[in-house]
Write a protein that holds these residues in place. Structure first.
Motif, mmCIF file in Angstrom:
data_model
loop_
_atom_site.group_PDB
_atom_site.id
_atom_site.type_symbol
_atom_site.label_atom_id
_atom_site.label_comp_id
_atom_site.label_asym_id
_atom_site.label_seq_id
_atom_site.Cartn_x
_atom_site.Cartn_y
_atom_site.Cartn_z
ATOM 1 N N SER A 196 3.107 -5.943 5.582
ATOM 2 C CA SER A 196 3.227 -4.516 5.316
ATOM 3 C C SER A 196 2.675 -3.722 6.495
ATOM 4 O O SER A 196 1.802 -4.189 7.223
ATOM 5 C CB SER A 196 2.435 -4.170 4.054
ATOM 6 N N ALA A 197 3.199 -2.547 6.653
ATOM 7 C CA ALA A 197 2.680 -1.667 7.700
ATOM 8 C C ALA A 197 1.311 -1.149 7.286
ATOM 9 O O ALA A 197 1.078 -0.823 6.130
ATOM 10 C CB ALA A 197 3.637 -0.499 7.895
ATOM 11 N N PRO A 198 0.395 -1.075 8.229
ATOM 12 C CA PRO A 198 -0.907 -0.506 7.902
ATOM 13 C C PRO A 198 -0.785 0.961 7.510
ATOM 14 O O PRO A 198 0.133 1.657 7.932
ATOM 15 C CB PRO A 198 -1.717 -0.666 9.187
ATOM 16 N N THR A 199 -1.702 1.413 6.722
ATOM 17 C CA THR A 199 -1.714 2.819 6.338
ATOM 18 C C THR A 199 -3.050 3.400 6.772
ATOM 19 O O THR A 199 -3.941 2.682 7.207
ATOM 20 C CB THR A 199 -1.599 2.990 4.821
ATOM 21 N N ASP A 200 -3.170 4.684 6.630
ATOM 22 C CA ASP A 200 -4.437 5.320 6.990
ATOM 23 C C ASP A 200 -5.316 5.588 5.779
ATOM 24 O O ASP A 200 -6.395 6.173 5.891
ATOM 25 C CB ASP A 200 -4.181 6.640 7.735
ATOM 26 N N SER A 237 -4.293 1.575 -8.315
ATOM 27 C CA SER A 237 -3.143 1.010 -7.612
ATOM 28 C C SER A 237 -3.334 1.262 -6.117
ATOM 29 O O SER A 237 -3.761 2.343 -5.712
ATOM 30 C CB SER A 237 -1.871 1.715 -8.127
ATOM 31 N N VAL A 238 -3.080 0.237 -5.311
ATOM 32 C CA VAL A 238 -3.269 0.405 -3.864
ATOM 33 C C VAL A 238 -2.000 0.006 -3.121
ATOM 34 O O VAL A 238 -1.308 -0.935 -3.503
ATOM 35 C CB VAL A 238 -4.451 -0.436 -3.328
ATOM 36 N N ARG A 239 -1.727 0.750 -2.048
ATOM 37 C CA ARG A 239 -0.613 0.357 -1.180
ATOM 38 C C ARG A 239 -1.122 -0.714 -0.228
ATOM 39 O O ARG A 239 -2.267 -0.666 0.223
ATOM 40 C CB ARG A 239 -0.124 1.554 -0.385
ATOM 41 N N PRO A 240 -0.293 -1.706 0.098
ATOM 42 C CA PRO A 240 -0.704 -2.719 1.069
ATOM 43 C C PRO A 240 -1.197 -2.062 2.347
ATOM 44 O O PRO A 240 -0.610 -1.088 2.824
ATOM 45 C CB PRO A 240 0.573 -3.523 1.305
ATOM 46 N N GLY A 241 -2.263 -2.576 2.892
ATOM 47 C CA GLY A 241 -2.855 -2.026 4.098
ATOM 48 C C GLY A 241 -3.989 -1.068 3.823
ATOM 49 O O GLY A 241 -4.674 -0.628 4.744
ATOM 50 N N THR A 242 -4.233 -0.807 2.575
ATOM 51 C CA THR A 242 -5.279 0.149 2.222
ATOM 52 C C THR A 242 -6.674 -0.409 2.504
ATOM 53 O O THR A 242 -6.962 -1.553 2.178
ATOM 54 C CB THR A 242 -5.185 0.496 0.722
ATOM 55 N N VAL A 243 -7.503 0.444 3.101
ATOM 56 C CA VAL A 243 -8.923 0.118 3.206
ATOM 57 C C VAL A 243 -9.600 0.614 1.933
ATOM 58 O O VAL A 243 -9.444 1.782 1.561
ATOM 59 C CB VAL A 243 -9.567 0.779 4.433
ATOM 60 N N VAL A 244 -10.313 -0.275 1.282
ATOM 61 C CA VAL A 244 -10.985 0.071 0.033
ATOM 62 C C VAL A 244 -12.487 0.010 0.253
ATOM 63 O O VAL A 244 -13.009 -0.957 0.804
ATOM 64 C CB VAL A 244 -10.585 -0.900 -1.095
ATOM 65 N N SER A 245 -13.148 1.045 -0.163
ATOM 66 C CA SER A 245 -14.613 1.057 -0.163
ATOM 67 C C SER A 245 -15.054 1.055 -1.613
ATOM 68 O O SER A 245 -14.659 1.918 -2.398
ATOM 69 C CB SER A 245 -15.095 2.320 0.554
ATOM 70 N N THR A 246 -15.844 0.068 -1.969
ATOM 71 C CA THR A 246 -16.225 -0.035 -3.381
ATOM 72 C C THR A 246 -17.563 -0.734 -3.506
ATOM 73 O O THR A 246 -18.252 -0.950 -2.500
ATOM 74 C CB THR A 246 -15.129 -0.770 -4.184
#
Lengths: 338, 338, 338, 338
Positions: free
Chosen positions: A2-6, A34-43
């Motif tokens: 998947s393309a990276p996202t911002d 729900s997350v799009r592929p490439g998402t950076v998640v902070s948790t």
């Protein structure tokens, strides 16, 4: 791929609410986000005791409900993930939320005790709780003996014991169990800088994680690491199609790693090494017997856990021996650079 | 503990003579030489195939007699050794005798195949032989694939797969078997700079060694390492009395190590870790539960072999976590300095 | 196959002499007597404690020397026996010598306790001794509880726990160990009326037997059966050549039986069932897959022991399902008629 | 204990409809019918292939979808069943619905082959299908070899391989897996005349059953029995409160039986025997060590399966050795008489 996202997604588990609202299983739980592929998640993740063990006088059998052990943060629905795809989860950072971790013994749980499966006529070993001071600045975890004045500093080496997706065949598995869906593998290799690959079994993958350890020994001998809540930043990506990922794999800058979770422990070894032979074959074009030979002379094989419902073994091969082969379409390198 | 001596003993195995004159067992063999504790021994060992596998067309099942596999150099009668004592063997140097090693598959032997014990209805995997060029100056071992043009250099990391003494209970065990007498443990930790501790079961201990590996992966996946004859210099010492050494232990400059050899593999783990908990207790004065906890957070657990008649696991704890504790009366440090 | 002879040999073990003169191993012992194939032997065996456990206050750890457990009667040198032949031992009668048997627990031995191999941090279970009254006329063995007034009569079902020959590869194995040479298999199937087949590994076979049990459960759960000295009459015969007997087999009037001794227990199962598939193939001409199928639907699989150095499983197939096939050239039938 | 009722409930599984509507798991499925304790249920079960394997040319890998193997009839909601209670299921009759059963090999499944867990580099064994003629009047099952003209009649001995309730901890488990909830235990002891006891984990218990076998060998060596649809009449009853039933138990007129399902196989043995020691203690008042001793001399231990995700062992003790002790408040006797 998947393309990276911002996108950077902040996700807060509902740690204050009803414990029955948290996920204690892989599968069987509606996605919370729900997350799009490439998402950076902070948790962040709760510790395996959901914070109920705080002092050396808190015993697991007294303060914890066995139905609510090892709460997971998630599940995350990964957009576009379909059975047969591979989820890639890159850990950017894993850091203890507090200056303290705990470890315990738990009756009839651990590798050097009779258990519910290795059933015997012994009484349980004594139930104890240790509290570790964590010095995040110095990168140290302080062991403090209960029965004598012994103290020693150990290196901080944060990791997630439990990382996984919904299982296949409609199964729902306790977050205490490891298997081909990931879950409670308890390998110290699951540290920041590493990418974990998980085969997708259901639409959306249903990824979740938890069970942060400030550090653990290989095998997690007594069954409990230095448990603590974790602040974690990860990238969730998706590899569409390609060869199916039957068992969780990991990649660091230097190593490719396969895992197997089974009993007896030699079956965990067999899975991890058969997976590695196959991966080496795929990446190098070697014949099966040539790959078997190369793995035989190069694999490192640290035990991960010998305490959970199945045991986990990791096989590691240094990338330098694979002459520049690129795994998983370069996903690790790409996520590493973000 | 014995006083060091100035003896340097050169011992030549009778490699040219009748193969039936060599030792293929631990126990059951008259000693070939007697050594005083503290003696430095310079010797060499044949490879596990007694040199009969030389080229890629030499197949084990065709060129080797199964009764004469894994010849040992020895046994050495250690003067003064009595049951209950501990033999200390420090490896000063281990170096391939030739610029070449070999590896093979062997029908119904290895971790990823049906075997005589893990009996199945499969035909054996293909039998193949690989030849490795060894560059002693550069410290490299060259893997050369059989079915494609793939070559890659691996680090030379010489070790002995088989190190042991006569077993207890009057048993005589094949040099292919590992157990509490040592034997075919196949751990890469048995390298130069390391001291191996073995419990003495019979008068004179009857120490022997063999099975040199230019290198091996952890688990020895296909059952055969990069096998080669070895020039080895070692110090043979004796620790009189003290706590009995139930299972082989190793010590390097940085680590204390215990071993367990058993099936299933989790029992090898349990032995190694129970031994380590006991050793840590003895060295630190920690209570059993405190030692269990410290080992749980600090042990490294590399798999040694998953192919021999029993499987071997090593548990390692860094000495730095033991706050200056001195093991085995400082034997390693003393032998290291010689 | 050998011609029957009219010899009846009485052999007296030297039970009064130096215990170190008795055989506590398979292999490693000079033969005490030579027998021609077909000889009927009348002898007796000491119990596994060499008679040292007599009352409920005799504890094994106090009255027995671990080096002198499980004495064997023999070895018998079987004239003409060569490696590759098969020894046939038919049990005509097995009868307790005394009106009493004993059972015990032994520290760190048994299936429901930590052991030296399944090493754990538990203290040993309590050490106890039970005495059983044996009523040979009524065919009963009386269980008498230690901690309450409970008594119950159990059927007398005499058998030998330990039956074997010298191992291959020059090994000498403790009489406490089972394996492909037979030894301490501890299966209740080894009763009068049964023929045991053992592959010959050394000239003369070096057969011995011991470890009489007035009865035992399947698995020998606590590690000790109702132990007693036995008067035994057997026929020792030899099958020259033929397919090698890799693992001990048994034949009764109604069943063919194979055994496997290994850890983990599933490997013992795999050996026994692979052996049975091969035997059924040989006897019926079925293809491998057809024999696999027939065994899958007809085998009985009683566990023999889960307590010794390896565990033993028996696979049994009723002869009636083999349509008149004759095993081992009709040896059982022939010896049965004598 | 519940009062018997006069209800006889006929329940028809929806075998003609969407296969995805059938239950392929324990847990995770809404109940299809509610029963009062004491109800006699008349129903039938599909075979493990859902009827898709009909002839010797139907191969499982070609005609079956791995997601839809081993369909269960149920779940039944048992009124009043609460966690901690014990469900009692008495089998009044189990009879093949058709005059035919099938067995097969399945790639990488079975005890004498590499599998997905005992992972190896072998190719799968050949995939074959056998068809058995069932003569219900004569009580015979006809084995018919594929590769030669061999035929033999075996006794019909109908049983259910899969019997269970919803698991604990919110888990949902495939109907291919056995465990403490019951499930795919594959023991031939689950025949008519037997009562099966299952611990209740969720409200209503959620009982289901399937996987009829016209007969099977102990261990289910190739992984597949003589599979057939079954007409089954059973009584579903409930034992309120009492000691929890941690693992499935069975009772026949003559035997009490415990089960364990785990890997390695010795852990299944340990569970079954630890459960039996506990049960004997409870029923006789014997001390733990006395019960351990009595079980050691009296237990029969047939292997059930060595092929499923965990392996199953059964321990059996004849009631006559328990001096009139009555298990489970006499439930078996009561249900037997109806």
């Amino acid at each position: 791929m998947s393309a990276p996202t911002d996108e950077v997604l902040r996700f807060e588990p509902d740690a204050e609410g009803d414990p029955t609202a948290l996920a204690y299983t892989f599968g069987g739980f509606a996605p919370l986000v729900s997350v799009r592929p490439g998402t950076v998640v902070s948790t962040w993740t709760m510790d395996c005791f959901a914070g109920r063990v705080r002092t050396t006088s808190d015993l697991v059998s007294q303060v914890c409900d066995p139905r609510f052990l090892n709460p997971q943060t998630g599940p995350f629905f990964v957009e576009g993930a379909q059975p047969g795809d591979t989820l890639a989860v890159h850990f950017r950072s894993i850091a203890p939320r507090e200056a303290r971790g705990v470890s315990t013994t738990v009756p009839l749980f651990g590798s050097l005790t009779a258990t519910h499966l290795t059933a015997m006529l012994h009484d349980p070993l004594p139930e104890r709780t240790w509290v570790y001071e964590i010095d995040r600045a110095a990168g140290l975890v302080r062991y403090d003996a209960l029965d004598s004045a012994y103290q020693v500093d150990l290196p901080l080496d944060p990791m997630h014991g439990t990382v996984g997706v919904a299982p296949a065949l409609g199964e729902v598995r306790s977050s205490l169990a490891p298997g081909d869906w990931g879950g409670n593998m308890d390998t110290p290799e699951m540290r920041a800088g590493t990418t974990c690959y998980l085969g997708v079994n259901v639409e959306g993958a249903m990824f979740s994680l938890g069970d942060g350890h400030a550090r653990q020994g290989e095998g997690e001998t007594c069954g409990v690491a230095v448990e603590c809540a974790m602040d974690t930043e990860l990238v969730i990506d998706l590899i569409k199609g390609g060869p199916p990922t039957a068992w969780p794999r990991l990649e660091s800058d230097d190593y490719l790693m396969t895992t197997g979770s089974a009993r007896p422990l030699e079956d965990a070894f067999r899975i991890a090494h058969t997976e590695m032979v196959g991966w080496v074959r795929e990446l190098t074009g070697l014949s099966a017997m040539d790959a078997y030979q190369l793995v035989s002379q190069t694999a490192l094989t640290p035990v991960a856990n010998v305490v959970d419902t199945t045991y986990t073994v990791v096989a590691k091969v240094a990338k330098q021996y694979l002459r520049g082969a690129t795994a998983m379409s370069g996903t690790h390198e790409r996520l590493r650079r973000r």
